[in-house]
Each structure stands twice: as C-alpha cells, then as structure tokens.
Design an enzyme around this catalytic site. Structure first.
Site, PDB file in Angstrom:
ATOM      1  N   ARG A 117       2.239   8.681  -6.407  1.00 53.65           N
ATOM      2  CA  ARG A 117       1.758   9.970  -6.932  1.00 53.65           C
ATOM      3  C   ARG A 117       2.002  10.192  -8.425  1.00 53.65           C
ATOM      4  O   ARG A 117       1.321  11.017  -9.025  1.00 53.65           O
ATOM      5  CB  ARG A 117       2.358  11.143  -6.152  1.00 53.65           C
ATOM      6  CG  ARG A 117       2.138  11.122  -4.648  1.00 53.65           C
ATOM      7  CD  ARG A 117       0.678  11.075  -4.268  1.00 53.65           C
ATOM      8  NE  ARG A 117       0.458  11.333  -2.840  1.00 53.65           N
ATOM      9  CZ  ARG A 117      -0.632  10.997  -2.192  1.00 53.65           C
ATOM     10  NH1 ARG A 117      -1.610  10.352  -2.809  1.00 53.65           N
ATOM     11  NH2 ARG A 117      -0.779  11.281  -0.914  1.00 53.65           N
ATOM     12  N   HIS A 150       2.758  14.508   0.763  1.00 49.66           N
ATOM     13  CA  HIS A 150       2.069  15.726   0.341  1.00 49.66           C
ATOM     14  C   HIS A 150       3.069  16.883   0.323  1.00 49.66           C
ATOM     15  O   HIS A 150       4.035  16.890   1.096  1.00 49.66           O
ATOM     16  CB  HIS A 150       0.935  16.076   1.307  1.00 49.66           C
ATOM     17  CG  HIS A 150      -0.226  15.150   1.259  1.00 49.66           C
ATOM     18  ND1 HIS A 150      -1.095  15.090   0.195  1.00 49.66           N
ATOM     19  CD2 HIS A 150      -0.667  14.225   2.158  1.00 49.66           C
ATOM     20  CE1 HIS A 150      -2.029  14.185   0.433  1.00 49.66           C
ATOM     21  NE2 HIS A 150      -1.787  13.644   1.612  1.00 49.66           N
ATOM     22  N   HIS A 157       0.843  -1.206   0.000  1.00 46.17           N
ATOM     23  CA  HIS A 157       0.000   0.000   0.000  1.00 46.17           C
ATOM     24  C   HIS A 157       0.874   1.250   0.000  1.00 46.17           C
ATOM     25  O   HIS A 157       1.180   1.812   1.054  1.00 46.17           O
ATOM     26  CB  HIS A 157      -0.910  -0.026   1.226  1.00 46.17           C
ATOM     27  CG  HIS A 157      -2.011   0.973   1.197  1.00 46.17           C
ATOM     28  ND1 HIS A 157      -3.233   0.730   1.784  1.00 46.17           N
ATOM     29  CD2 HIS A 157      -2.100   2.227   0.668  1.00 46.17           C
ATOM     30  CE1 HIS A 157      -4.018   1.776   1.616  1.00 46.17           C
ATOM     31  NE2 HIS A 157      -3.336   2.703   0.942  1.00 46.17           N
ATOM     32  N   ASN A 161      -6.424   9.311   7.075  1.00 42.77           N
ATOM     33  CA  ASN A 161      -7.678   8.608   6.834  1.00 42.77           C
ATOM     34  C   ASN A 161      -7.389   7.131   6.567  1.00 42.77           C
ATOM     35  O   ASN A 161      -6.683   6.826   5.608  1.00 42.77           O
ATOM     36  CB  ASN A 161      -8.398   9.218   5.624  1.00 42.77           C
ATOM     37  CG  ASN A 161      -9.779   8.639   5.401  1.00 42.77           C
ATOM     38  OD1 ASN A 161     -10.346   7.996   6.276  1.00 42.77           O
ATOM     39  ND2 ASN A 161     -10.321   8.837   4.217  1.00 42.77           N
ATOM     40  N   ASP A 169       0.776   2.610   3.755  1.00 41.81           N
ATOM     41  CA  ASP A 169      -0.097   3.695   3.281  1.00 41.81           C
ATOM     42  C   ASP A 169       0.702   4.988   3.163  1.00 41.81           C
ATOM     43  O   ASP A 169       0.225   6.082   3.497  1.00 41.81           O
ATOM     44  CB  ASP A 169      -1.316   3.879   4.193  1.00 41.81           C
ATOM     45  CG  ASP A 169      -2.411   4.749   3.564  1.00 41.81           C
ATOM     46  OD1 ASP A 169      -2.301   5.072   2.361  1.00 41.81           O
ATOM     47  OD2 ASP A 169      -3.365   5.106   4.275  1.00 41.81           O
ATOM     48  N   HIS A 186       1.576   5.122  -2.019  1.00 43.19           N
ATOM     49  CA  HIS A 186       1.142   6.154  -2.958  1.00 43.19           C
ATOM     50  C   HIS A 186       2.391   6.816  -3.548  1.00 43.19           C
ATOM     51  O   HIS A 186       3.086   7.567  -2.864  1.00 43.19           O
ATOM     52  CB  HIS A 186       0.269   7.190  -2.249  1.00 43.19           C
ATOM     53  CG  HIS A 186      -1.013   6.623  -1.723  1.00 43.19           C
ATOM     54  ND1 HIS A 186      -2.144   6.505  -2.492  1.00 43.19           N
ATOM     55  CD2 HIS A 186      -1.329   6.115  -0.498  1.00 43.19           C
ATOM     56  CE1 HIS A 186      -3.119   5.948  -1.768  1.00 43.19           C
ATOM     57  NE2 HIS A 186      -2.647   5.708  -0.560  1.00 43.19           N
ATOM     58  N   HIS A 215     -11.020   0.115   0.588  1.00 42.31           N
ATOM     59  CA  HIS A 215     -10.896   1.208   1.549  1.00 42.31           C
ATOM     60  C   HIS A 215     -12.249   1.289   2.261  1.00 42.31           C
ATOM     61  O   HIS A 215     -13.223   1.813   1.704  1.00 42.31           O
ATOM     62  CB  HIS A 215     -10.582   2.505   0.800  1.00 42.31           C
ATOM     63  CG  HIS A 215     -10.589   3.746   1.632  1.00 42.31           C
ATOM     64  ND1 HIS A 215      -9.443   4.439   1.949  1.00 42.31           N
ATOM     65  CD2 HIS A 215     -11.608   4.437   2.206  1.00 42.31           C
ATOM     66  CE1 HIS A 215      -9.758   5.500   2.675  1.00 42.31           C
ATOM     67  NE2 HIS A 215     -11.063   5.519   2.856  1.00 42.31           N
TER      68      HIS A 215
END
Length: 447
Positions: free
Chosen positions: A61, A308, A57, A277, A304, A59, A178
């Site tokens: 981007r 950012h 899991h 989240n 996860d 990200h 999710h």
C-alpha cells in the site's frame, strides 16, 4: 543484537534433525553437536526449520495508502508469518510504473529490515491498460524489477499483452496477469452460480478468468516469453494450465491460501471479510486447486495480502472493498488445507512457499534452501501447536482476515532475515533494533 545464532535440534523438511549456525548473514554450518562461541542459542527441539518464506503477491500500500498498510507494518506482518521476502504489487499512489517509485519501495524495505521487499512494476502506465509503462527503466534500476503486473486490473488488450511479453523477454522478465475479463464481471459481487442466484448478487463467472488464461498462454507460446497467472481460482483454469504445461508453454501459476480452504458458502453470512477478487468459488474448485498444487500444475502459494481500513470492510456487502490479509496466517492455512490432508509434505511446502516463488521472481538471495553457505533466511515453525486465530495474531494494520475465530494448526516461533532474528518466541523484535542491524549489514556489505 547478535549476528550469530546456534539453532539446536531442529527438524529439516525431510525429517532430518540438525543444528544450524547463522553467522554474518549466512548459514555457516549444519550438523549435529555444533557449537558457536558467543552465539545466541535457540532450542529448536520439536520445531521445523524451513527456508525463509517468499510471497510473490503482497500489497504493501505504500506509497499513497498508508492508512491501510506501510512497508514497515506489512513486512512486520510478513516476518510474523515466517516470510523473509515479499514482492510488492504496483497498485500504489503514485503507481509503481517508474524507476523512481520502485527504487523508493526498495529503500523503504531496506530501512525497515524485517523482510526483503522486491518491487513489482506496473505493466501499463497508471494501471490504465492503454500504454506500456517504463519496463526497461524499472528493470535496469537499482530495484532490478523482473516481475510486472497490473494486479487489481487485467491487461485485457491482447495487443498490449503481446507487446509486454515481447518486451520483458529481452531481460528474462515475467508478466504476472490478473486474469479477469472486465466486460464479463461488471458489477460482480461473488462467484456466479447457484449461491449467487439465491442471494441475489451479481455473479463473477469462472469463464472470465479461464478465457484470459487461455488467451495469454497462447500469446506466451507465440512470443516465447514467461507468463505468470495470479491467484488461480477455478477448476477450469487448472485444466487450461495443465494443457499449457503439457504443451511446453512457459507459464507458472499461484493459488492463495484462502482459495485452498474457503468456499462461496461463506458469503451467505454477508460478512465482508469473505469478499475478495477473484471471489471464493465452489467447493469443487477448492478441491481442484489443492490437487493442482499437489501435482505441480499450480507452482506456488502466494498470499495476495490486501489490507484495508476497518471502515472499508465493516459495511454492507456491496459497498465493501475486495481483499483479505494473509501473511500472518498463510503457513498455517497451507498446513491445514494440503499438509493435514496428505497432499503435500514439508519438503513440498518449502518448494511452493520458498524456492519456487524465489525462482519465478528471479531473486537469488532467497529460496536457496537450508544448506551451508546459503543466505540466512530461516523460519522455525511448531507444527504441533494449535491456536485460535485472532486479531492478536495480526502484526500489520489490516484486521480483515477471513480466518479470525478459526482454530488453525501450527505457529511461527522464529524468523531470521539475512541471518538476524526479526521474530523470536513468536514475538516481533523491536523496530529500531531490526532497522539498526539491517543498516549495519548494508554498511558491512559495502566496505
């Protein structure tokens, strides 16, 4: 850059001391007193040799949000954390809902060379939850996608979820959910409970997760297909999963490092590094998650990893983005939360961070363990080290780590991806060197 390494005097997860020879992309030998002509020798006395870590899991981007992370920088973060494979979530731009996009992600990972990048395909077109994406085309593409998820959005429509489970069953695929009932979490800012009431923040109730898991395990049982639950965060979810597994339903689940260590009390600081989240939950939930990982109700740990830009986190709480970076700190946080407590040993860590995520994700080039003939995915970890975790420990673009300023145990000393070093002495190998070696390996494989 050499293709042969002699790792001398490492400890295996079961405590056995051994030498390892990595040659031509594989573990060529294990034993004591080994030698290898022309090899780079690495003194691993006091170090733990783990099979290369696998994150189900992540990200990355790219494409579309390169200001947050790229495949290159994300896999560099992975290598520094001891990961040799990452599964890239589909919430890119364009969304990874076609064969073309997942093949692009695969190629970017191959070119970078720091870790295997296995794309996860979207369940629905554009992550919009209206119609199924090109699941079959992604599965038969060069990326051979087997895991599909709308992560960041719940597949809330039960009819669509049933169809997805039915579709992937034909090629032994997995739907990774999710679990968040969107109508129960409108405007949610943190876990619903006493603390949210005190702080005046809209709560994210545990039942919004638990109700979707309950629905979906029943759908998976009805269809006879494989379901995976992303980032489980509540004690009630553990109860549902325990019931489903006792019933023989084909469900697996993951927990994040941050949900194993952190709780909702941190939100009192209004530091947006703690906004995520699903949200940080009660201390009782944290303890239940640890117990569930220890007894196998939760199968794996997955990061996860969600980078950012600084401006999306360095702002007021309600405007801040959800998410935390986690690749660089994951092994240390697992060490702190469940190894130091005596709930997992290092053999268990190899299972929940390597062999099981590889099995769930249907990849065979990782997770085979430290045995002769296996692909050369190896992580060397110093369990006796301690560090004050800071931005210097972060190799990706994101600095939104909830662990900055904390003292964490352990340190990744070296990472070997497909038999070559991506990290040595805790430092990334140069990008051009890693990319060149990866290209040479691909050429040799096609000769």
């Amino acid at each position: 850059m050499t293709n042969t390494y002699l790792i001398s005097g490492a400890s295996l997860p079961d405590g056995t001391r051994t030498d390892l020879v990595l040659r031509d992309g594989r573990i060529a030998e294990l034993g004591t007193g080994l030698s290898a002509a022309g090899a780079d020798r690495i003194d691993a006395d006091g170090l733990l040799a783990l099979p290369g870590l696998v994150d189900l899991h992540t990200h990355l981007r790219e494409p579309g949000y390169e200001q947050s992370e790229t495949v290159l920088t994300g896999t560099q973060a992975a290598a520094v954390g001891g990961f040799t494979a990452v599964f890239a979530m589909a919430n890119t731009s364009p969304v990874a809902d076609t064969a073309g996009v997942v093949e692009q992600e695969l190629s970017l990972g191959e070119q970078a060379g720091y870790a295997t990048v296995q794309p996860i395909g979207a369940v629905t077109v554009g992550l919009e939850g209206v119609r199924l994406a090109e699941l079959g085309a992604m599965a038969s593409s060069r990326a051979r996608v087997r895991v599909f998820s709308d992560d960041g959005a719940c597949v809330w429509d039960p009819v669509l979820m049933r169809r997805a489970l039915e579709y992937v069953k034909s090629f032994d695929g997995v739907i990774a959910q999710h679990a968040q009932e969107p109508r129960l979490t409108v405007g949610a800012q943190m876990n619903e409970g006493a603390v949210s009431g005190e702080l005046g923040l809209t709560g994210w109730p545990a039942v919004a997760e638990e109700s979707i898991i309950a629905r979906d395990v029943l759908l998976a049982e009805h269809v006879g297909s494989s379901l995976h639950i992303c980032h489980v965060s509540t004690a009630g979810s553990v109860d549902v999963l325990r019931w489903a597994k006792a019933r023989g339903i084909r469900v697996t689940a993951e927990v994040t490092p941050h949900h194993l260590l952190l709780d909702e009390e941190l939100v009192r600081s209004f530091d947006a590094r703690y906004k995520v989240n699903p949200p940080l939950r009660r201390r009782e939930d944290v303890l239940a998650l640890r117990e569930a990982l220890a007894d196998g109700t939760i199968d794996i740990v997955a990061t996860d990893h969600a980078p950012h830009p600084v401006e999306n986190k360095d702002c007021e709480w309600d405007a801040a983005a959800n998410g935390m970076v986690g690749l660089e700190s994951a092994l240390s946080v697992v060490h702190a939360s469940v190894v130091e407590t005596g709930q997992l040993d290092w053999t268990d860590v190899a299972r929940v961070l390597s062999s099981e995520p590889a099995r769930i994700g249907r990849i065979t080039s990782h997770g085979q363990g430290l045995v002769a003939g296996a692909p050369g995915q190896v992580t060397l970890y110093d369990p006796s080290a301690s560090r004050d975790f800071g931005t210097a420990d972060l190799a990706g673009k994101g600095v939104n780590s909830p662990f900055l300023g904390r003292t964490l145990p352990g340190r990744v000393v070296a990472t070997f991806h497909s038999g070559f070093a991506t990290v040595l002495d805790g430092q990334l190998r140069p990008a051009d060197e890693v990319a060149r070696t990866a290209a040479e390996q691909r050429m040799a494989a096609h000769v």
